[in-house]
Scaffold this motif. Sequence first.
Motif, mmCIF file in Angstrom:
data_model
loop_
_atom_site.group_PDB
_atom_site.id
_atom_site.type_symbol
_atom_site.label_atom_id
_atom_site.label_comp_id
_atom_site.label_asym_id
_atom_site.label_seq_id
_atom_site.Cartn_x
_atom_site.Cartn_y
_atom_site.Cartn_z
ATOM 1 N N ASP A 228 12.729 -41.018 56.178
ATOM 2 C CA ASP A 228 13.487 -39.899 56.740
ATOM 3 C C ASP A 228 12.606 -39.253 57.810
ATOM 4 O O ASP A 228 11.510 -38.770 57.496
ATOM 5 C CB ASP A 228 13.795 -38.909 55.608
ATOM 6 N N ALA A 230 12.508 -36.522 59.044
ATOM 7 C CA ALA A 230 12.107 -35.146 58.736
ATOM 8 C C ALA A 230 10.876 -35.124 57.824
ATOM 9 O O ALA A 230 10.173 -34.128 57.749
ATOM 10 C CB ALA A 230 13.263 -34.396 58.078
ATOM 11 N N GLU A 231 10.632 -36.243 57.117
ATOM 12 C CA GLU A 231 9.496 -36.265 56.184
ATOM 13 C C GLU A 231 8.336 -37.147 56.658
ATOM 14 O O GLU A 231 7.177 -36.801 56.496
ATOM 15 C CB GLU A 231 9.965 -36.788 54.817
ATOM 16 N N THR A 232 8.666 -38.327 57.208
ATOM 17 C CA THR A 232 7.620 -39.263 57.631
ATOM 18 C C THR A 232 7.901 -39.693 59.064
ATOM 19 O O THR A 232 8.971 -40.228 59.355
ATOM 20 C CB THR A 232 7.620 -40.526 56.721
ATOM 21 N N GLY A 307 0.795 -37.807 58.602
ATOM 22 C CA GLY A 307 1.467 -36.627 59.162
ATOM 23 C C GLY A 307 0.735 -36.086 60.382
ATOM 24 O O GLY A 307 1.268 -35.282 61.130
#
Length: 340
Positions: A228, A230-232, A307
């Motif tokens: 996703d 938004a996460e990774t 990140g």
Amino acid sequence: MITRTENYNLRSRNTFGMDVSCALFVEYDSAGDLAQLDWEALPKPILHVGGGSNLLFTGDFPGTVLHSAIRYVKFVDMGLDDVLMTVGAGVVFDEFVQRACDASLWGAENLSLIPGEVGACAVQNVGAYGAEFKDIVSGVVCFDTHTGDKTVFKQPECAYGYRDSIFKRPENKGRYIVTSVLFRLSRRRGPRLEYGGLKAAVEAAGGPVTPLSVREAVLGIRRAKLPDPAETGSAGSFFKNPVLDRERFSRILSAAEGQEVPHYDLPGGMVKVPAAWLIEQCGFKGCRRGGAGVWPKQPLVLVNASGSARPDEIVALKDEIVAVVRARFGVTLEPEVVIV
Ligand SMILES: Cc1cc2nc3c(=O)[nH]c(=O)nc-3n(C[C@H](O)[C@H](O)[C@H](O)COP(=O)(O)OP(=O)(O)OC[C@H]3O[C@@H](n4cnc5c(N)ncnc54)[C@H](O)[C@@H]3O)c2cc1C
């Protein structure tokens, strides 16, 4: 309206999450704004972005980044089966797909959840689960930066191929800015379920098969397999699937030492081999190199695993994969992602 921001941080504008900036960021919300821009005065080079989900910035961008905020969706009923949808280039592609499915129109449902905006998807000819953008597009409206005119490309004039179009040709690089797309969708076309476990997922859900039920099945499959954004951080599939002649395919067969090699026969005797399989065979699935990594569930996807990966870490991992796959199978993988 045109808004300009100098020294703009692009981290939220690229799904890889690269912490880079550009000298000038310009956003506009109508095709007319493009004609008004003082092109000569803009810092060069100029790059148009959408959602930044197919880009890898390798450092700060010294010029101007343009972005479309043209966001309208209009339905034009053609009677009988067909409905045309005119969609602004700045509309999030999946919002268009959702709107089409909500209206019970067939054609876009297999393309659910592909990140990015409509304008870039017209350039890229996005595809998934046996469907491609080219199957539902009727025309692409552009601003020609060379002449300052509006130019409309009918579908055949777009010369669509695998993740390819006339807009990606070297001589057209940066020339055409997509401002809107005309889609042709159908009340009757019906589902295409023959790819990637879609049929089983739709059947497992039960109930009538509708554009929305196919969309739900695609969402489920994609969420299980892909990171996703938004996460990774990632840009989806990093490499193209290589298309090889028989001779180069037989080199892969001998390097595979008796293992079955997944492949698709193409017209003209060519063979398409999944790049994900080649990468997995070389042991990269789930690997980590500093902040960069390969997604454990889909080795075609390079990720910003920490990140806070730096561009050079992603580039080094890309180079390592290319070199190892070439040494083992004699195939040079080409990036699908635009490296800036
Ligand atoms: C998790 C993930 C999954 C993905 N899955 C798929 C998939 O299943 N199938 C698939 O095909 N792709 C997939 N992708 C890749 C990506 O979604 C597509 O390439 C998409 O079209 C990129 O859109 P964007 O708006 O983010 O474009 P950007 O990355 O911002 O730009 C891509 C290119 O388009 C150009 N461009 C942008 N806007 C315009 C415009 N208005 N006019 C002219 N040129 C423009 C840019 O200059 C650049 O060359 C995936 C990506 C991610 C992160």
